[in-house]
Design a protein around this motif. Structure first.
Motif, PDB file in Angstrom:
ATOM      1  N   ARG A 103       0.825  -1.216   0.000  1.00 26.09           N
ATOM      2  CA  ARG A 103       0.000   0.000   0.000  1.00 26.09           C
ATOM      3  C   ARG A 103       0.856   1.261   0.000  1.00 26.09           C
ATOM      4  O   ARG A 103       0.592   2.209  -0.731  1.00 26.09           O
ATOM      5  CB  ARG A 103      -0.926   0.024   1.227  1.00 26.09           C
ATOM      6  N   GLU A 104       1.875   1.258   0.855  1.00 24.25           N
ATOM      7  CA  GLU A 104       2.678   2.474   1.028  1.00 24.25           C
ATOM      8  C   GLU A 104       3.820   2.581   0.024  1.00 24.25           C
ATOM      9  O   GLU A 104       4.458   3.635  -0.062  1.00 24.25           O
ATOM     10  CB  GLU A 104       3.227   2.527   2.458  1.00 24.25           C
ATOM     11  N   GLN A 105       4.089   1.482  -0.714  1.00 29.76           N
ATOM     12  CA  GLN A 105       5.199   1.440  -1.674  1.00 29.76           C
ATOM     13  C   GLN A 105       6.500   1.891  -1.005  1.00 29.76           C
ATOM     14  O   GLN A 105       7.280   2.672  -1.550  1.00 29.76           O
ATOM     15  CB  GLN A 105       4.889   2.305  -2.902  1.00 29.76           C
ATOM     16  N   ARG A 106       6.697   1.360   0.189  1.00 31.29           N
ATOM     17  CA  ARG A 106       7.880   1.705   0.973  1.00 31.29           C
ATOM     18  C   ARG A 106       8.367   0.452   1.681  1.00 31.29           C
ATOM     19  O   ARG A 106       7.562  -0.314   2.244  1.00 31.29           O
ATOM     20  CB  ARG A 106       7.535   2.795   1.989  1.00 31.29           C
ATOM     21  N   LEU A 107       9.689   0.206   1.650  1.00 31.09           N
ATOM     22  CA  LEU A 107      10.221  -1.025   2.220  1.00 31.09           C
ATOM     23  C   LEU A 107      10.006  -1.073   3.727  1.00 31.09           C
ATOM     24  O   LEU A 107       9.865  -0.030   4.388  1.00 31.09           O
ATOM     25  CB  LEU A 107      11.694  -1.186   1.869  1.00 31.09           C
ATOM     26  N   LEU A 108       9.981  -2.284   4.256  1.00 30.18           N
ATOM     27  CA  LEU A 108       9.833  -2.505   5.697  1.00 30.18           C
ATOM     28  C   LEU A 108      10.986  -3.385   6.158  1.00 30.18           C
ATOM     29  O   LEU A 108      11.185  -4.484   5.642  1.00 30.18           O
ATOM     30  CB  LEU A 108       8.493  -3.178   5.996  1.00 30.18           C
ATOM     31  N   LEU A 109      11.749  -2.884   7.134  1.00 31.86           N
ATOM     32  CA  LEU A 109      12.909  -3.603   7.662  1.00 31.86           C
ATOM     33  C   LEU A 109      12.662  -3.898   9.132  1.00 31.86           C
ATOM     34  O   LEU A 109      12.509  -2.982   9.942  1.00 31.86           O
ATOM     35  CB  LEU A 109      14.170  -2.752   7.480  1.00 31.86           C
ATOM     36  N   ARG A 110      12.589  -5.186   9.473  1.00 30.10           N
ATOM     37  CA  ARG A 110      12.419  -5.604  10.865  1.00 30.10           C
ATOM     38  C   ARG A 110      13.743  -6.177  11.362  1.00 30.10           C
ATOM     39  O   ARG A 110      14.235  -7.169  10.812  1.00 30.10           O
ATOM     40  CB  ARG A 110      11.337  -6.665  10.986  1.00 30.10           C
ATOM     41  N   PRO A 137       8.730  -3.157  -2.065  1.00 29.06           N
ATOM     42  CA  PRO A 137       7.628  -3.143  -3.033  1.00 29.06           C
ATOM     43  C   PRO A 137       8.097  -3.540  -4.425  1.00 29.06           C
ATOM     44  O   PRO A 137       9.237  -3.281  -4.805  1.00 29.06           O
ATOM     45  CB  PRO A 137       7.146  -1.687  -2.999  1.00 29.06           C
ATOM     46  N   LEU A 138       7.217  -4.164  -5.170  1.00 28.61           N
ATOM     47  CA  LEU A 138       7.475  -4.542  -6.550  1.00 28.61           C
ATOM     48  C   LEU A 138       6.723  -3.543  -7.424  1.00 28.61           C
ATOM     49  O   LEU A 138       5.522  -3.672  -7.671  1.00 28.61           O
ATOM     50  CB  LEU A 138       6.974  -5.966  -6.792  1.00 28.61           C
ATOM     51  N   VAL A 139       7.433  -2.497  -7.869  1.00 26.51           N
ATOM     52  CA  VAL A 139       6.826  -1.407  -8.628  1.00 26.51           C
ATOM     53  C   VAL A 139       7.547  -1.272  -9.969  1.00 26.51           C
ATOM     54  O   VAL A 139       8.772  -1.171 -10.002  1.00 26.51           O
ATOM     55  CB  VAL A 139       6.901  -0.069  -7.859  1.00 26.51           C
ATOM     56  N   ARG A 143       3.628   1.194 -11.705  1.00 26.15           N
ATOM     57  CA  ARG A 143       2.558   0.231 -11.415  1.00 26.15           C
ATOM     58  C   ARG A 143       2.967  -0.647 -10.246  1.00 26.15           C
ATOM     59  O   ARG A 143       4.005  -1.307 -10.280  1.00 26.15           O
ATOM     60  CB  ARG A 143       2.272  -0.625 -12.642  1.00 26.15           C
ATOM     61  N   ASN A 144       2.154  -0.681  -9.208  1.00 25.61           N
ATOM     62  CA  ASN A 144       2.419  -1.459  -8.010  1.00 25.61           C
ATOM     63  C   ASN A 144       1.848  -2.860  -8.205  1.00 25.61           C
ATOM     64  O   ASN A 144       0.633  -3.034  -8.293  1.00 25.61           O
ATOM     65  CB  ASN A 144       1.768  -0.769  -6.806  1.00 25.61           C
ATOM     66  N   ILE A 145       2.709  -3.896  -8.278  1.00 25.12           N
ATOM     67  CA  ILE A 145       2.206  -5.231  -8.591  1.00 25.12           C
ATOM     68  C   ILE A 145       2.408  -6.246  -7.472  1.00 25.12           C
ATOM     69  O   ILE A 145       1.857  -7.348  -7.540  1.00 25.12           O
ATOM     70  CB  ILE A 145       2.858  -5.767  -9.877  1.00 25.12           C
ATOM     71  N   GLY A 146       3.178  -5.911  -6.446  1.00 24.60           N
ATOM     72  CA  GLY A 146       3.367  -6.879  -5.364  1.00 24.60           C
ATOM     73  C   GLY A 146       4.523  -6.520  -4.468  1.00 24.60           C
ATOM     74  O   GLY A 146       4.907  -5.349  -4.344  1.00 24.60           O
ATOM     75  N   THR A 147       5.107  -7.530  -3.834  1.00 26.96           N
ATOM     76  CA  THR A 147       6.241  -7.338  -2.923  1.00 26.96           C
ATOM     77  C   THR A 147       7.220  -8.499  -3.053  1.00 26.96           C
ATOM     78  O   THR A 147       6.862  -9.589  -3.515  1.00 26.96           O
ATOM     79  CB  THR A 147       5.788  -7.263  -1.451  1.00 26.96           C
ATOM     80  N   VAL A 148       8.448  -8.255  -2.612  1.00 22.13           N
ATOM     81  CA  VAL A 148       9.469  -9.300  -2.533  1.00 22.13           C
ATOM     82  C   VAL A 148      10.082  -9.232  -1.139  1.00 22.13           C
ATOM     83  O   VAL A 148      10.303  -8.137  -0.605  1.00 22.13           O
ATOM     84  CB  VAL A 148      10.571  -9.103  -3.590  1.00 22.13           C
ATOM     85  N   GLY A 174      10.623  -7.304 -11.389  1.00 26.00           N
ATOM     86  CA  GLY A 174       9.325  -6.757 -11.791  1.00 26.00           C
ATOM     87  C   GLY A 174       9.228  -6.555 -13.287  1.00 26.00           C
ATOM     88  O   GLY A 174       8.153  -6.743 -13.880  1.00 26.00           O
ATOM     89  N   MET A 175      10.323  -6.184 -13.922  1.00 26.82           N
ATOM     90  CA  MET A 175      10.306  -5.983 -15.371  1.00 26.82           C
ATOM     91  C   MET A 175       9.952  -7.275 -16.091  1.00 26.82           C
ATOM     92  O   MET A 175       9.209  -7.275 -17.076  1.00 26.82           O
ATOM     93  CB  MET A 175      11.676  -5.481 -15.842  1.00 26.82           C
TER      94      MET A 175
END
Length: 375
Positions: A103-110, A137-139, A143-148, A174-175
């Motif tokens: 949703r946010e098109q921003r990476l998340l690092l835990r 994000p996979l953009v 176009r936002n298509i998913g995550t890795v 993504g390409m």
């Protein structure tokens, strides 16, 4: 499969060397994209390249299904036991860590799930042994298509630098996703050029699988024609829940098995005739020479050439069709148990059992061959 690596074994290189290794990895990924691998093979090649720079115990790609607004687990490499994290798993786009990144098109690092769990699925990941992860994000072209994602059993495994590099990998991946999806969309619109492009990508692979199952070039060539006619005719049935290559493998395997069934009465015998037998005390039954045979000491070239190769070919040809198909997909095409189960529509446990028995049958054939005294 992925192999765990502890943090203390992680390569510690100076910045210039690290940058060189990352550049080399990105170049290797680009070469894999150019090679027109199947989607599954491509993901494995990328995972192997990435592992040298960003160690992981689990990596996964989620693609967004806009119709249901969920993120579906599309491909997976993992060495972690799990009861839920399998292909097809769906995560909500609104109430999950994967959904937040999408949703946010921003990476998340835990850094440490021991103290940073927020979503229910993070609780389950923690239960599987995951202690840190990074999701990007996979953009592609906006176009936002998913995550890795990559995850580790070690806390604080990933740095901001690792995350930035992984984002570059995701962009390359993504390409390719967009490229193949575009071909599918064009084929749905009746574009024959798109069908030709798909044939260029997959025809040699389809022929190889068909040849290994049917055992003749003529039958395999007919299967290739049948497969791509089926793809053109039934492309609207492809929902994108799995990779296009997985669907093509499924169509190919079914077509080859149908082609083969008309001949199996003459060519095949029971698998039991190919398996070793054992006495009640657990010792090997049969001729004593079978116990003493040690064909493993023969030169590799001898095993892969001439008489031994013919023996192996006859052993494969004699396998019942279901065993031959699973052996081709697992050991020739090098697909995972999960991918093979998806293609054949069976459970992973069934695939594991069948491929084990098929391998035993082939080994027994070679054992009987090498047990015969050589002049």
């Amino acid at each position: 499969m992925a192999f765990p690596r502890s943090k203390k074994n992680r390569p510690q290189t100076a910045a210039p060397a690290g940058e060189t290794e990352r550049y080399r990895t990105l170049l290797e990924i680009n070469n894999a994209l150019i090679a027109n691998l199947t989607r599954d093979a491509l993901f494995r090649a990328i995972a192997e390249a990435v592992r040298r720079v960003v160690p992981f115990d689990r990596t996964a790609v989620f693609l967004h299904d806009p119709g249901r607004d969920v993120l579906r687990l599309f491909t997976l490499e993992s060495s972690l036991p799990t009861s839920y994290f399998v292909l097809g798993l769906e995560m909500p786009a609104k109430d999950s860590h994967v959904g937040r990144v999408f949703r946010e098109q921003r990476l998340l690092l835990r850094g440490d799930l021991g103290t940073q769990r927020e979503f229910p699925m993070e609780e389950r990941a923690y239960g599987d042994g995951v202690r840190s992860y990074v999701i990007v994000p996979l953009v592609v072209h906006g176009r936002n298509i998913g995550t890795v994602a990559v995850a580790s059993v070690n806390p604080h495994q990933y740095s901001e630098s690792d995350a930035a590099f992984f984002q570059e990998v995701a962009t390359s991946l993504g390409m390719d996703v967009i490229s193949e999806n575009a071909l599918v969309d064009r084929l749905r619109g009746g574009d024959t050029v798109a069908l030709e492009a798909l044939m260029e990508r997959h025809a040699s692979r389809v022929f190889r699988v068909a040849r290994d199952i049917t055992r003749t070039d003529a039958d395999a060539e007919e299967v290739v024609q049948d497969v791509f006619l089926t793809i053109a005719r039934k492309i609207d049935r492809f929902e994108g829940r799995a990779a296009l290559s997985t669907w093509i493998y499924r169509v190919t395997t079914n077509a080859a098995l149908i082609k083969r069934r008309g001949k199996r009465a003459q060519l095949e015998v029971s698998l039991e005739e190919h398996l070793p037998t054992f006495k009640e005390d657990g010792h090997r039954d049969g001729e004593r020479s079978y116990l003493l045979a040690d064909w493993s000491h023969n030169p590799e070239a001898e095993l892969l050439d001439g008489e031994a190769r013919a023996v192996l070919s006859r052993a494969i040809e004699g396998l019942p069709e279901t065993y031959r198909a699973v052996l081709v997909l697992r050991d020739v095409e090098e697909l995972s148990n999960e991918e093979t189960a998806e293609i054949l529509g069976e459970s992973v446990a069934s695939i594991k059992s069948r491929v084990h028995r098929a391998r035993m049958a082939l080994r027994e054939g070679l054992t009987r061959h090498w047990a015969v005294p050589r002049p």
